[in-house]
Scaffold this motif. Sequence first.
Motif, PDB file in Angstrom:
ATOM      1  N   ALA A  95       0.724  -1.243  -0.035  1.00  0.00           N
ATOM      2  CA  ALA A  95      -0.221   0.099   0.115  1.00  0.00           C
ATOM      3  C   ALA A  95       0.972   1.390  -0.124  1.00  0.00           C
ATOM      4  N   PRO A  96       0.759   2.204  -0.807  1.00  0.00           N
ATOM      5  CA  PRO A  96       1.347   3.558  -0.818  1.00  0.00           C
ATOM      6  C   PRO A  96       1.641   4.255   0.630  1.00  0.00           C
ATOM      7  N   GLU A  97       2.648   4.589   0.934  1.00  0.00           N
ATOM      8  CA  GLU A  97       2.885   5.206   2.220  1.00  0.00           C
ATOM      9  C   GLU A  97       2.130   6.404   2.532  1.00  0.00           C
ATOM     10  N   ASN A  98       1.781   7.265   1.431  1.00  0.00           N
ATOM     11  CA  ASN A  98       0.864   8.522   1.514  1.00  0.00           C
ATOM     12  C   ASN A  98      -0.311   7.924   2.078  1.00  0.00           C
ATOM     13  N   ILE A  99      -0.684   8.603   3.367  1.00  0.00           N
ATOM     14  CA  ILE A  99      -2.065   8.491   4.060  1.00  0.00           C
ATOM     15  C   ILE A  99      -3.008   9.804   3.746  1.00  0.00           C
ATOM     16  N   LEU A 100      -4.299   9.424   3.549  1.00  0.00           N
ATOM     17  CA  LEU A 100      -5.437  10.217   3.650  1.00  0.00           C
ATOM     18  C   LEU A 100      -6.381   9.748   4.671  1.00  0.00           C
ATOM     19  N   HIS A 136      -4.788   4.641   1.938  1.00  0.00           N
ATOM     20  CA  HIS A 136      -3.662   4.919   1.380  1.00  0.00           C
ATOM     21  C   HIS A 136      -3.804   5.382  -0.152  1.00  0.00           C
ATOM     22  N   ILE A 137      -3.059   6.379  -0.475  1.00  0.00           N
ATOM     23  CA  ILE A 137      -3.270   6.963  -1.969  1.00  0.00           C
ATOM     24  C   ILE A 137      -2.233   7.277  -2.625  1.00  0.00           C
ATOM     25  N   SER A 138      -1.900   6.609  -3.643  1.00  0.00           N
ATOM     26  CA  SER A 138      -0.725   6.652  -4.680  1.00  0.00           C
ATOM     27  C   SER A 138      -0.295   8.110  -4.629  1.00  0.00           C
ATOM     28  N   LYS A 139       1.116   8.172  -4.634  1.00  0.00           N
ATOM     29  CA  LYS A 139       1.813   9.313  -4.914  1.00  0.00           C
ATOM     30  C   LYS A 139       2.856   8.937  -5.778  1.00  0.00           C
ATOM     31  N   GLY A 140       2.381   8.745  -7.149  1.00  0.00           N
ATOM     32  CA  GLY A 140       3.396   8.513  -7.992  1.00  0.00           C
ATOM     33  C   GLY A 140       3.377   6.909  -8.407  1.00  0.00           C
ATOM     34  N   THR A 178     -18.380   8.997  -2.356  1.00  0.00           N
ATOM     35  CA  THR A 178     -17.303   7.946  -3.015  1.00  0.00           C
ATOM     36  C   THR A 178     -16.012   8.316  -2.422  1.00  0.00           C
ATOM     37  N   CYS A 179     -15.791   9.826  -2.174  1.00  0.00           N
ATOM     38  CA  CYS A 179     -14.153   9.858  -2.045  1.00  0.00           C
ATOM     39  C   CYS A 179     -13.761   9.245  -0.621  1.00  0.00           C
ATOM     40  N   VAL A 180     -14.870   9.242   0.253  1.00  0.00           N
ATOM     41  CA  VAL A 180     -14.325   8.869   1.654  1.00  0.00           C
ATOM     42  C   VAL A 180     -14.093   7.389   1.632  1.00  0.00           C
ATOM     43  N   LEU A 181     -14.539   6.416   0.678  1.00  0.00           N
ATOM     44  CA  LEU A 181     -14.683   5.117   0.851  1.00  0.00           C
ATOM     45  C   LEU A 181     -13.480   4.412   0.142  1.00  0.00           C
ATOM     46  N   PHE A 182     -12.891   5.059  -0.746  1.00  0.00           N
ATOM     47  CA  PHE A 182     -11.746   4.154  -1.558  1.00  0.00           C
ATOM     48  C   PHE A 182     -10.440   4.302  -1.372  1.00  0.00           C
ATOM     49  N   GLY A 183      -9.571   3.483  -1.315  1.00  0.00           N
ATOM     50  CA  GLY A 183      -8.061   3.622  -1.301  1.00  0.00           C
ATOM     51  C   GLY A 183      -7.051   2.551  -2.547  1.00  0.00           C
ATOM     52  N   ASP A 184      -5.965   2.922  -2.581  1.00  0.00           N
ATOM     53  CA  ASP A 184      -5.143   2.628  -3.355  1.00  0.00           C
ATOM     54  C   ASP A 184      -4.344   1.065  -2.724  1.00  0.00           C
ATOM     55  N   GLY A 185      -4.037   0.219  -3.469  1.00  0.00           N
ATOM     56  CA  GLY A 185      -3.203  -0.867  -2.747  1.00  0.00           C
ATOM     57  C   GLY A 185      -3.100  -1.982  -3.749  1.00  0.00           C
ATOM     58  N   ALA A 186      -2.333  -3.141  -3.436  1.00  0.00           N
ATOM     59  CA  ALA A 186      -2.266  -4.257  -4.295  1.00  0.00           C
ATOM     60  C   ALA A 186      -1.956  -5.418  -3.159  1.00  0.00           C
ATOM     61  N   GLY A 187      -2.399  -6.614  -3.508  1.00  0.00           N
ATOM     62  CA  GLY A 187      -2.079  -7.874  -2.987  1.00  0.00           C
ATOM     63  C   GLY A 187      -1.713  -8.952  -4.006  1.00  0.00           C
ATOM     64  N   ALA A 188      -0.959  -9.961  -3.595  1.00  0.00           N
ATOM     65  CA  ALA A 188      -0.420 -11.068  -4.500  1.00  0.00           C
ATOM     66  C   ALA A 188      -0.503 -12.377  -3.896  1.00  0.00           C
ATOM     67  N   VAL A 189      -0.753 -13.586  -4.563  1.00  0.00           N
ATOM     68  CA  VAL A 189      -0.512 -14.761  -4.026  1.00  0.00           C
ATOM     69  C   VAL A 189       0.159 -15.705  -5.268  1.00  0.00           C
ATOM     70  N   LEU A 234     -10.487  -2.727   6.710  1.00  0.00           N
ATOM     71  CA  LEU A 234     -10.776  -1.695   5.961  1.00  0.00           C
ATOM     72  C   LEU A 234     -10.523  -0.316   6.623  1.00  0.00           C
ATOM     73  N   GLN A 235     -10.392  -0.327   8.259  1.00  0.00           N
ATOM     74  CA  GLN A 235     -10.072   0.858   8.924  1.00  0.00           C
ATOM     75  C   GLN A 235      -8.901   1.462   8.347  1.00  0.00           C
ATOM     76  N   GLU A 236      -7.941   0.500   8.040  1.00  0.00           N
ATOM     77  CA  GLU A 236      -6.688   1.075   7.479  1.00  0.00           C
ATOM     78  C   GLU A 236      -6.631   1.462   6.247  1.00  0.00           C
ATOM     79  N   TYR A 237      -7.305   0.628   5.171  1.00  0.00           N
ATOM     80  CA  TYR A 237      -7.105   0.864   3.697  1.00  0.00           C
ATOM     81  C   TYR A 237      -8.266   1.427   3.185  1.00  0.00           C
ATOM     82  N   GLY A 238      -9.535   1.309   3.542  1.00  0.00           N
ATOM     83  CA  GLY A 238     -10.455   1.693   2.810  1.00  0.00           C
ATOM     84  C   GLY A 238     -11.146   0.559   2.041  1.00  0.00           C
TER      85      GLY A 238
END
Length: 313
Positions: free
Chosen positions: A13-18, A44-48, A153-164, A264-268
């Motif tokens: 998850a991006p370091e940048n937090i909103l 967490h919101i992407s910065k780049g 909508t803007c309060v709900l969503f965040g950026d990130g990724a997971g892999a298996v 979801l409390q951490e990432y949306g």
Amino acid sequence: MDGIKVLSTGYYAPENILDNFDLEKMVETSDDWIVSRTGIKKRHISKGEDCTEMAYQAALQAIEKIDKNKIGIIICATMTPDYFTPSTACLLQERLGLNDHEVMCFDLSAACSGFVYALTVAQALLKNTKDKYALVVGSEELSKIIDFTDRNTCVLFGDGAGAVVVSQGDGLFASYCNSAGNIGALKAPAINNKEDNHYLTMAGQEVFKFAVKVIPESINAILEKTGLEFDDIAYVVCHQANYRIIKNVYKKMKAEPEKFYMNLQEYGNTSAASIPLALGEMNAKGMLKSGDKIICVGFGGGLTWGATLIEWS
Ligand code: UT7
């Protein structure tokens, strides 16, 4: 052999937090409203970092302890790819240094059910791909399709990724995937679409009612297919959209809340990334032990929904 083995996980998850207090300064909302209606405290919101970069970071973690040369399938579930073509999966292949390998790469579009769908497809493909591994990723840069002036909508969503990374194996696997075409409930037009904008819009209450109906339906479908009882399940990992949805489900099912993992409390809401991100986090925390049966449940735009059962190895 129809089972799968989960070999490894990774998440990013991006370091940048909103956080909610930042949002109070951007739209007419409050920390109190967001927490009480959704459970979300920050995202967490992407910065780049674009979708591919986040997928790559999660994938790098997941391939750390496995032989990456055995990867024969890469599937990336996303609704926010960087390109229509090449796919995020092809870009990952290149960045992982697998360009000269025989690898089938494609993206899968099933919105927030994307990871559940992707795991289902990977398991089916692995049956025909002797001794190969599948890298299954969920990655979303949702912030690029969110209107940060729309409080719905803007309060709900965040950026990130997971892999298996999964292979054929003895671990029990079952899947139930479904959909019902409906453009009104949740949509994000393509960026080159002639519509006014490309922002995501959602009929929140309609999706809420849909979610609390299809999650128990999906869990029960898996139990029916496998003959397992709910007591046999160690964890249910639901798509992380709203704690009230998850609470409604465990109450309806008379289940222990602790079985329903929540971050979801951490990432949306990170759409297709939310389930693999949760699995990666649970694995990193040492919560998962061999033999644990986990039901992953996705639901969202399409409308799509479904569940997979995996057995931890
Ligand atoms: O990943 C895809 C799956 N998506 C989902 O699962 C989302 C499902 N839906 C939900 O989680 C909920 O419906 C929401 C969190 C989106 C909304 O919660 P709600 O309890 O359904 O609220 P609502 O839409 O009924 O709105 C209640 C009130 C409205 O005001 P009035 O009309 O009662 O005066 C909204 O305008 O809350 C207002 N509102 C807000 N107030 C402060 C809506 N958004 C906000 C906000 N801050 N951010």
